[in-house]
Enzyme design. Structure first.
Site, PDB file in Angstrom:
ATOM      1  N   LYS A 152       2.754   4.551   1.041  1.00  0.00           N
ATOM      2  CA  LYS A 152       3.188   5.161   2.296  1.00  0.00           C
ATOM      3  C   LYS A 152       2.818   6.632   2.188  1.00  0.00           C
ATOM      4  CE  LYS A 152       7.066   5.514   5.480  1.00  0.00           C
ATOM      5  NZ  LYS A 152       7.136   6.951   5.707  1.00  0.00           N
ATOM      6  N   ASP A 207       2.478  10.468   2.954  1.00  0.00           N
ATOM      7  CA  ASP A 207       3.362  11.456   3.574  1.00  0.00           C
ATOM      8  C   ASP A 207       2.524  12.492   4.330  1.00  0.00           C
ATOM      9  OD1 ASP A 207       5.697  12.580   4.284  1.00  0.00           O
ATOM     10  OD2 ASP A 207       6.163  13.441   2.334  1.00  0.00           O
ATOM     11  N   GLU A 232       0.855  -1.193   0.000  1.00  0.00           N
ATOM     12  CA  GLU A 232       0.000   0.000   0.000  1.00  0.00           C
ATOM     13  C   GLU A 232       0.888   1.238   0.000  1.00  0.00           C
ATOM     14  OE1 GLU A 232      -1.667   0.528   4.239  1.00  0.00           O
ATOM     15  OE2 GLU A 232      -0.506  -1.325   4.267  1.00  0.00           O
ATOM     16  N   CYS A 242      22.073  40.955   8.184  1.00  0.00           N
ATOM     17  CA  CYS A 242      21.917  42.408   8.207  1.00  0.00           C
ATOM     18  C   CYS A 242      22.363  42.916   9.578  1.00  0.00           C
ATOM     19  CB  CYS A 242      20.447  42.743   7.968  1.00  0.00           C
ATOM     20  SG  CYS A 242      20.066  44.440   8.345  1.00  0.00           S
ATOM     21  N   TYR A 270      -4.587   2.399   8.405  1.00  0.00           N
ATOM     22  CA  TYR A 270      -3.749   1.312   7.881  1.00  0.00           C
ATOM     23  C   TYR A 270      -3.249   0.329   8.931  1.00  0.00           C
ATOM     24  CZ  TYR A 270      -0.189   4.901   8.916  1.00  0.00           C
ATOM     25  OH  TYR A 270       0.562   5.861   9.508  1.00  0.00           O
ATOM     26  N   CYS A 306      16.128  47.894  10.810  1.00  0.00           N
ATOM     27  CA  CYS A 306      15.682  47.093   9.672  1.00  0.00           C
ATOM     28  C   CYS A 306      14.237  46.643   9.892  1.00  0.00           C
ATOM     29  CB  CYS A 306      16.587  45.874   9.512  1.00  0.00           C
ATOM     30  SG  CYS A 306      16.112  44.846   8.117  1.00  0.00           S
ATOM     31  N   CYS A 324      16.726  47.206   4.447  1.00  0.00           N
ATOM     32  CA  CYS A 324      17.008  48.483   5.111  1.00  0.00           C
ATOM     33  C   CYS A 324      18.281  49.180   4.645  1.00  0.00           C
ATOM     34  CB  CYS A 324      17.062  48.294   6.624  1.00  0.00           C
ATOM     35  SG  CYS A 324      18.600  47.520   7.178  1.00  0.00           S
ATOM     36  N   LYS A 330      11.194   2.970  -0.171  1.00  0.00           N
ATOM     37  CA  LYS A 330      11.121   4.406  -0.454  1.00  0.00           C
ATOM     38  C   LYS A 330      11.257   4.717  -1.948  1.00  0.00           C
ATOM     39  CE  LYS A 330      10.826   6.933   2.862  1.00  0.00           C
ATOM     40  NZ  LYS A 330      11.668   7.248   3.975  1.00  0.00           N
ATOM     41  N   CYS A 351      21.735  44.928   3.066  1.00  0.00           N
ATOM     42  CA  CYS A 351      20.412  44.348   3.336  1.00  0.00           C
ATOM     43  C   CYS A 351      19.389  44.928   2.369  1.00  0.00           C
ATOM     44  CB  CYS A 351      20.008  44.649   4.781  1.00  0.00           C
ATOM     45  SG  CYS A 351      18.294  44.241   5.127  1.00  0.00           S
TER      46      CYS A 351
HETATM   47  S1  IVH Z   1       2.277   0.996   8.972  1.00  0.00           S
HETATM   48  C1  IVH Z   1       4.239  -0.618  13.023  1.00  0.00           C
HETATM   49  N1  IVH Z   1       1.377   1.983   6.761  1.00  0.00           N
HETATM   50  O1  IVH Z   1       5.150   5.838   8.121  1.00  0.00           O
HETATM   51  C2  IVH Z   1       4.311   0.378  11.935  1.00  0.00           C
HETATM   52  N2  IVH Z   1       2.705   3.370   8.122  1.00  0.00           N
HETATM   53  O2  IVH Z   1       7.956   5.431   8.683  1.00  0.00           O
HETATM   54  C3  IVH Z   1       2.970   0.761  11.448  1.00  0.00           C
HETATM   55  N3  IVH Z   1       2.975   5.637   7.231  1.00  0.00           N
HETATM   56  O3  IVH Z   1       4.898   6.295  11.554  1.00  0.00           O
HETATM   57  C4  IVH Z   1       3.044   1.717  10.329  1.00  0.00           C
HETATM   58  N4  IVH Z   1       1.776   5.363   5.438  1.00  0.00           N
HETATM   59  O4  IVH Z   1       3.176   7.443  10.091  1.00  0.00           O
HETATM   60  C5  IVH Z   1       2.111   2.209   7.850  1.00  0.00           C
HETATM   61  N5  IVH Z   1       0.468   2.734   4.775  1.00  0.00           N
HETATM   62  C6  IVH Z   1       1.196   2.963   5.859  1.00  0.00           C
HETATM   63  C7  IVH Z   1       1.777   4.201   6.101  1.00  0.00           C
HETATM   64  C8  IVH Z   1       2.536   4.360   7.241  1.00  0.00           C
HETATM   65  C9  IVH Z   1       2.492   6.215   6.138  1.00  0.00           C
HETATM   66  C10 IVH Z   1       3.845   6.310   8.200  1.00  0.00           C
HETATM   67  C11 IVH Z   1       3.465   6.148   9.641  1.00  0.00           C
HETATM   68  C12 IVH Z   1       4.691   5.651  10.337  1.00  0.00           C
HETATM   69  C13 IVH Z   1       5.751   5.977   9.364  1.00  0.00           C
HETATM   70  C14 IVH Z   1       6.922   5.036   9.495  1.00  0.00           C
END
Ligand code: IVH
Length: 715
Positions: free
Chosen positions: A132, A134, A130, A448, A242, A454, A428, A330, A425
């Site tokens: 990740k 951000d 799934e 500055c 998740y 300023c 000013c 990643k 600067c």
């Molecule tokens: S599972 C036991 N699933 O990534 C760990 N984490 O780098 C459970 N995150 O702190 C995390 N998407 O905030 C999981 N699909 C996903 C995620 C996810 C983002 C974040 C989460 C975690 C961080 C770890």
């Protein structure tokens, strides 16, 4: 402010543990000062001191990225003070994930798991894959299907109670629907902001003159951690569930089953979650997402793989702070190429000049970017980026978009020339300088020097001038200063003292301004009058000169006694400079350097400040209004050492160094850090070195500790 020994850089010997402890201390101090500043409007230290602390921490963090703490101010997002929210202890710790950066890492992840579980290559081992997300992780507690509490991750053990904020997020159900909902269910997932919503939020912020966010993650975090929950309510935050924490009974025996059950109960789950039967499938999934992630509508920075069977997850358990059964694969940072239209110089509240790239708008992984950081002067030169260039830029997760350098194939016209970083600067017109440290290395940041005038810094300087450890004017806090500055009533410290007279003639007298009233104005004016006489050390501190914290200001005031003597010494230093042509301190600089606690950094800062005509004008105007109170420590009028210059050297047995110094000063002696012709007495403790030798060479009276004690006992 307590003085503290200057720690040397770890490269010359401090242990990893010392460095970690120092990072922890600085992190905590900075958090405390942030709270004093932002939350209480009651800063305790000058911008200069705050800034120095931040730079000290930055340098340590750069040298030791592995020691950067999760609560580092460099990582901090959002604007709410850290301790504004209650604390929630997580019943099950909120962990992080290990990272994989290549297909090989993923195969090893699978192999490790098979080995740990003693599975043969033929045994089935399924995963979920799934995106990740951000954003920021959150724990949502439901009791009997009703939303009860929300907590941020915090340090993994303890987070912040953001229940009231989460209440306002429409995407999070307040009641779960369906059957067999456990009595206690803690759902975990990510709060995030979509690309379109992020763009709209930044546009609105910009239109309102408010600060814009560097990326969707920061915007989401800043939107959630708001003391005023109506702000959170106005931001279209989204959520994906998740994983889970405390659960009274598990409704499924696989990861995919759990997520499907969550979805059935009305919790938002990511529709891209898939079950994969092999590591090859995981890689195929990763490639597909990497190809289409810019079109997803929200930021993802990788793919998370989790072992599907929960009994396997249980057996695999955790290693340090991450599960063995999951990993984050990643993505590389997203890059784009666009035209650099201009380089703007922004002046921060502490006077730092920061170059900002103004770019032809470009979509970088779904987010439209038109500004990016160029870091500093040296970086621009190193990369040789020029206005008009086609440049490559990068946006990675939480990081502010950055210009990497000219793009391959960039062509330059005849007018292309290297960027010349201004030494004036742009706000000013004061000189902007790079400080040089004791080793002769120039600071990367140009600053500055027009602190008092300023506009970029003036408000901060005013706040500092009136703050508690400086001149301490009651009723004149950060908000009042802001108002008085914004309405043009008070632009520099001197204006504070002419405010009352001008107010009488003002078209809108303060008493008629909302939130003031006659009584409070009367009180304010009285408080200002009360501070027309200012202790010398507070006045010097109040000027907000870089590196002159309240301790240094007291040292200076103690050494010179009166404003005129201090000012005359500064003027001599400005005229002579810090060093002679052969690199030795000038006579004028030595007047300062011979004082205990005053080093070259302070003298250089004093020179930079008093070299600036703008500052001199502001200080002169101020001195027309205030009377500096000569600095008197409670000093004896008669003693055996009255008026003598004393140097302590070597290790004292009966007295600490600071005790000896205070005692000598109480008896009217001047304590100096170095031996010169002007020294009257050198008190040499054990293992005294070069100072003792010099004293003997110069024929200065030398006493041992007992000799000193006997001498002062006569007083
Ligand atoms: S599972 C036991 N699933 O990534 C760990 N984490 O780098 C459970 N995150 O702190 C995390 N998407 O905030 C999981 N699909 C996903 C995620 C996810 C983002 C974040 C989460 C975690 C961080 C770890």
């Amino acid at each position: 402010m307590a003085k503290r020994a200057q720690k040397t850089d770890q490269s010359n010997g401090a242990s990893q543990a010392d460095t970690a402890a120092e990072i922890a201390r600085l992190t905590a101090e900075i958090a405390r000062h942030d709270a004093l500043y932002h939350r209480d409007d009651a800063p305790e230290i000058s911008d200069a001191d705050y800034d120095a602390m931040r730079r000290e921490l930055d340098a340590l963090e750069k040298a030791h990225p592995e020691l950067v703490r999760p609560d580092s101010p460099s990582n901090r997002v959002g604007s709410a003070p850290r301790d504004a929210f209650g604390k929630v202890r997580h019943a099950v710790p909120m962990l992080s994930l290990g990272n994989a950066f290549s297909a090989e890492d993923v195969s090893e992840f699978e192999a490790r798991i098979r080995k740990f579980l003693s599975l043969t290559p033929d045994d089935d081992l399924a995963f979920t894959a799934e995106p990740k997300i951000d954003g920021l992780s959150i724990a949502l507690r439901y009791e009997a299907g009703r939303f009860a509490q929300a907590a941020t991750r915090g340090d993994g053990q303890e987070g912040e109670d953001v229940t009231a904020n989460v209440e306002t997020i429409k995407a999070i159900p307040k009641r779960l629907k369906g059957k067999s909902i456990p009595d206690v269910l803690e759902v975990r997932g990510e709060i995030y902001l979509g690309h379109d919503d992020f763009a709209a939020l930044n546009a609105a912020q910009e239109a309102a003159g408010a600060k814009t966010f560097a990326n969707p993650r920061n915007a989401a975090a800043g939107s959630l951690r708001q003391l005023d929950v109506s702000v959170t309510a106005s931001r279209p935050l989204k959520f994906f569930a998740y994983t889970w924490g405390e659960v009274s009974s598990l409704p499924a025996d696989t990861q995919s089953g759990m997520i499907a059950t969550f979805a059935g109960w009305g919790l938002p789950t990511n529709p891209l979650t898939e079950r994969c039967a092999s590591a090859d499938d995981l890689i195929a999934y990763y490639e597909a997402r990497n190809a289409d992630r810019a079109g997803l509508g929200y930021d993802i920075d990788g793919i998370v793989y989790k072992v599907d069977r929960l009994d396997y997850q249980d057996r695999l358990g955790f290693v340090s702070r991450a599960p063995r059964w999951a990993i984050a694969h990643k993505f590389p940072a997203e890059q784009a190429v666009t035209r650099l239209e201009a380089i703007d110089i922004q002046v921060g509240r502490t006077g730092s000049l920061t170059p900002v790239a103004k770019l032809q708008s470009v979509n970088v992984g779904g987010v439209v970017v038109s500004n990016a950081t160029l870091h500093n002067e040296d970086e621009i030169a190193r990369k040789d980026v020029r206005v008009g260039d086609l440049v490559r830029l990068q946006r990675a997760g939480d990081v502010i978009p950055q210009v990497l350098g000219p793009a391959p194939g960039n062509e330059r016209g005849p007018n292309s020339k290297p960027f010349v970083f201004p030494d004036i600067c742009p706000v000013c017109g004061s000189h902007a300088v790079r400080e040089v440290d004791a080793k002769g290395v120039a600071d990367v940041v140009r600053r500055c020097t027009g602190g008092l005038v300023c506009p970029a810094q003036a408000k901060e300087r005013l706040r500092h001038y009136v703050s508690r450890n400086a001149v301490d004017i009651e009723g004149l806090g950060g908000k009042q200063v802001e108002f008085l500055y914004e309405t043009g009533r008070v632009m520099q410290p001197a204006d504070i003292y002419t405010l009352a007279a001008r107010d009488a003639r003002h078209s809108e007298p303060l008493a008629t301004v909302k939130g003031y009233g006659a009584k409070s104005v009367e009180k304010l004016f009285a408080a200002i009058e009360d501070r027309r006489t200012v202790p010398l050390d507070r006045l010097i501190f109040g000027l907000g000169i870089r590196h002159v914290g309240d301790g240094t200001a007291a040292d200076l005031a103690g050494a010179f006694g009166t404003w005129d003597a201090f000012r005359a010494a500064v003027d001599r230093a400005v005229a002579d400079g810090l060093h002679t042509a052969d690199g030795k301190p000038t006579e004028a600089a030595l007047e300062f350097l011979s004082l205990d606690g005053i080093g070259e950094t302070v003298v250089a800062a004093l020179i930079s400040f008093f070299e600036e005509d703008h500052n001199i004008a502001a200080v002169d105007a101020l001195l027309k209004e205030v009377t500096p109170e000569p600095f008197t420590r409670e000093v004896a009028t008669q003693s055996a050492v009255l008026g003598k210059t004393v140097v302590f050297t070597g290790t004292l047995e009966k007295l600490s160094r600071s005790e000896a110094k205070a005692q000598a000063e109480r008896l009217g002696a001047k304590v100096s850090g170095s031996v010169s012709k002007k020294t009257d007495i050198v008190v040499a403790g054990a293992e005294a070195g070069s100072k003792l030798t010099k004293a003997r060479d110069l024929g200065v009276q030398v006493l041992d500790e007992q000799g000193w004690l006997d001498l002062i006992a006569e007083s």
